[in-house]
Design a protein around this motif. Structure first.
Motif, PDB file in Angstrom:
ATOM      1  N   GLN A 412      28.716  26.507  27.264  1.00 59.86           N
ATOM      2  CA  GLN A 412      29.052  26.761  28.674  1.00 59.86           C
ATOM      3  C   GLN A 412      28.092  27.279  29.394  1.00 59.86           C
ATOM      4  N   ASP A 414      28.951  28.480  32.556  1.00 60.96           N
ATOM      5  CA  ASP A 414      29.489  30.039  33.219  1.00 60.96           C
ATOM      6  C   ASP A 414      30.515  30.540  32.254  1.00 60.96           C
ATOM      7  N   TYR A 416      31.660  33.665  31.755  1.00 59.24           N
ATOM      8  CA  TYR A 416      32.754  34.461  32.423  1.00 59.24           C
ATOM      9  C   TYR A 416      33.889  33.814  32.897  1.00 59.24           C
ATOM     10  N   THR A 417      33.650  32.631  33.751  1.00 52.80           N
ATOM     11  CA  THR A 417      34.820  31.837  34.355  1.00 52.80           C
ATOM     12  C   THR A 417      35.481  31.197  33.099  1.00 52.80           C
ATOM     13  N   HIS A 420      37.637  33.615  31.468  1.00 57.48           N
ATOM     14  CA  HIS A 420      38.594  34.230  32.107  1.00 57.48           C
ATOM     15  C   HIS A 420      39.865  33.121  32.136  1.00 57.48           C
ATOM     16  N   GLU A 421      39.400  31.950  32.417  1.00 58.97           N
ATOM     17  CA  GLU A 421      40.602  30.943  32.547  1.00 58.97           C
ATOM     18  C   GLU A 421      41.113  30.719  31.032  1.00 58.97           C
ATOM     19  N   ASN A 457      27.945  35.508  40.744  1.00 61.01           N
ATOM     20  CA  ASN A 457      29.491  34.886  41.100  1.00 61.01           C
ATOM     21  C   ASN A 457      30.225  36.309  41.056  1.00 61.01           C
ATOM     22  N   LYS A 458      31.603  35.919  41.392  1.00 61.05           N
ATOM     23  CA  LYS A 458      32.487  36.857  41.389  1.00 61.05           C
ATOM     24  C   LYS A 458      33.936  36.156  41.118  1.00 61.05           C
ATOM     25  N   LEU A 459      34.700  37.153  40.165  1.00 56.53           N
ATOM     26  CA  LEU A 459      36.075  36.730  39.783  1.00 56.53           C
ATOM     27  C   LEU A 459      37.207  37.681  40.567  1.00 56.53           C
ATOM     28  N   TYR A 461      41.316  38.632  40.451  1.00 59.68           N
ATOM     29  CA  TYR A 461      42.406  38.484  39.599  1.00 59.68           C
ATOM     30  C   TYR A 461      43.378  39.520  39.921  1.00 59.68           C
ATOM     31  N   GLN A 465      38.406  42.920  41.506  1.00 58.90           N
ATOM     32  CA  GLN A 465      37.470  41.937  41.475  1.00 58.90           C
ATOM     33  C   GLN A 465      36.221  42.246  40.787  1.00 58.90           C
ATOM     34  N   LEU A 470      25.579  35.124  36.498  1.00 62.76           N
ATOM     35  CA  LEU A 470      26.042  34.253  35.492  1.00 62.76           C
ATOM     36  C   LEU A 470      25.272  34.175  34.197  1.00 62.76           C
TER      37      LEU A 470
END
Length: 500
Positions: A412, A414, A416-417, A420-421, A457-459, A461, A465, A470
């Motif tokens: 992968q 990224d 983190y993303t 998270h998903e 990058n940022k998330l 949810y 935040q 990355l």
């Protein structure tokens, strides 16, 4: 007197901590001295009493080590004033002693929480100064970075100590209320004191702490709608996020990562404080009802006393209150009153044997229903001892169950993303703080690294935040040269796309 080193002196303080606990209790409860300023005479008496059972050699070593001169020479005293006969230990020594017993930890007051808020405001103001040059070799920038880290770490340490103090006090007071004895007046008075303390802790410490840790608290609006103990233009957690954003805007990724780690630890304290508030909710409601009953009883008594005093005018007749007097109106639910006079009243049939049969029976039934307290209160190892620990273990179990279905053999870019998903789809009651715990499961199956060149990058949810650098994930089965080549090719492709 031969001087003893600081390390041996601190070890002696820890070995004889009961001596200092007695001194602290005497000052706090007997003298009502919140500054913990001790008298030299009291300390000398405790030293002599503690050294009574020792032989001559140990007694000499003990008195030399914990003597005031040695403590002062080793920098363990804040001051020593022999004219007034008083001294005070350094704050770190008092904090160390309090840390050994959670029941002795002192809760942060609203004033102290506001002091921490002012520190965060000043730190954010310094970071927003346009005159600061954000270069690593700039002295002003280096001092500012150190100040920002010290501020957030101090806030985190003070809040953690506050949570431990609240846990210890809440557990002690709740245990005191639960073990109440209906047959002893002394125990009833202790329960009343414990309920008042629970109400005070909830109003003066738990509620302000929850407001301090609330990320979405609007202080200006809360000041008009609900009572807020915080005084400032912005909430503390909003200031923490702004401090981190300043480093993020200037591409200081290492500092962003360190400060976010502190931020997550601070935010996690909110769950523990909420659990404390929930555990005290029943006692707080009961204490408020008891206070209302007491206030109503006092109000009725004062009105009756006033009516009786108004009736007493020195006359031999008409000095008694009539049954229809308005002061008896709240008691009409018990039935009509009968006016007993000396000439017309009939004899009252008092219960036999002092009239305590009914009361004794009620107490007997209640005492039988009261669970017996076991003498051995040691919990079995491996089992959670509190609701907070059970909640934490449950969260870890849900993360483990969700990570069983994660594809560890896929590279992968990224992580983190992707993680998270995956947790959004596989884990119930998922929140961004759980993402950090889930990252620990990747270490056994692969390697997580910061991508090169660095990117951010940022998330976002559920109102929270997370800004991060990355990171890529590489399974253990993939060879290192192949992975490096893939990263180089991707970097070249990215530069070609960004070129005009």
């Amino acid at each position: 007197m031969m001087r003893v080193g600081s390390d041996r002196t601190l070890v002696a303080i820890l070995q004889h901590k009961s001596l200092f606990f007695q001194l602290m209790d005497f000052v706090q409860h007997s003298l009502n001295n919140p500054s913990l300023e001790f008298t030299i005479s009291d300390y000398q008496k405790l030293l002599a009493r503690t050294a009574e059972g020792m032989d001559s050699g140990k007694r000499r070593t003990f008195l030399n080590t914990l003597g005031l001169e040695n403590l002062n020479q080793n920098g363990l005293l804040s001051y020593l004033d022999r004219r007034s006969g008083r001294f005070r230990l350094q704050q770190f020594v008092l904090d160390m002693l309090r840390h050994l017993d959670s029941k002795r930890l002192r809760e942060l007051s609203s004033a102290e929480l506001n002091q921490l808020l002012k520190q965060l405001e000043e730190c954010e103001r310094q970071l927003s100064d346009s005159n600061i040059i954000w270069l690593d070799d700039n002295p002003d920038f280096q001092e500012m970075v150190e100040s920002a880290h010290n501020t957030l770490n101090e806030v985190n340490a003070r809040l953690q100590s506050n949570v431990r103090a609240l846990k210890g006090q809440a557990s002690h007071l709740a245990e005191l209320v639960d073990r109440q004895d209906y047959t002893r007046l002394e125990r009833s008075e202790q329960v009343g004191f414990a309920l008042n303390e629970i109400l005070r802790i909830h109003e003066r410490h738990v509620t302000p702490m929850l407001q301090f840790l609330d990320e979405r608290l609007d202080i200006s609006r809360a000041a008009h709608s609900t009572k807020s103990e915080l005084h400032g233009s912005q909430s503390p957690m909003a200031l923490v996020q702004k401090i981190i954003n300043r480093f993020y805007e200037h591409r200081k990724g290492d500092h962003v990562t360190r400060l976010q780690r502190v931020q997550f630890h601070i935010l996690r304290l909110g769950e523990e404080v909420a659990a404390i508030a929930k555990s005290l909710e029943t006692y707080v409601r009961y204490a408020r009802q008891e206070r209302q009953r007491y206030n109503r009883t006092e109000e009725l008594y004062n009105s009756l006393l006033t009516a009786v005093q108004e009736k007493q005018q020195g006359q031999l007749r008409d000095f008694l209150l009539k049954p229809e007097h308005p002061v008896f109106e709240p008691s009409r639910v018990f039935g009509n009153f009968k006016n007993f006079s000396r000439t017309l009243a009939s004899n009252i049939n008092w219960p036999a044997e002092q009239g305590t049969d009914a009361l004794d029976e009620v107490l007997r039934v209640r005492l039988e229903r009261t669970p017996k307290v076991l003498q051995d209160n040691h919990s079995k190892p491996g089992k959670p001892r509190s609701e907070e620990e059970m909640l934490k273990r449950t969260t870890i179990n849900r993360i483990m169950k969700a990570m069983e279905r994660f594809e560890y053999d896929v590279q992968q870019d990224d992580i983190y993303t992707v993680l998270h998903e995956h947790l959004c789809a596989q884990m119930q009651s998922y929140g961004l703080p759980n993402l950090v715990d889930a990252l620990a499961f990747l270490g056994a199956h692969g390697k997580v690294e910061i991508v090169s060149p660095p990117r951010f990058n940022k998330l976002v949810y559920q109102g929270q935040q997370l800004s991060y650098r990355l990171r890529s994930y590489t399974p253990k089965g993939q060879k290192e040269p192949v992975r490096q080549a893939v990263n180089v090719v991707k970097s070249i492709e990215m530069q070609e796309r960004e070129a005009p």
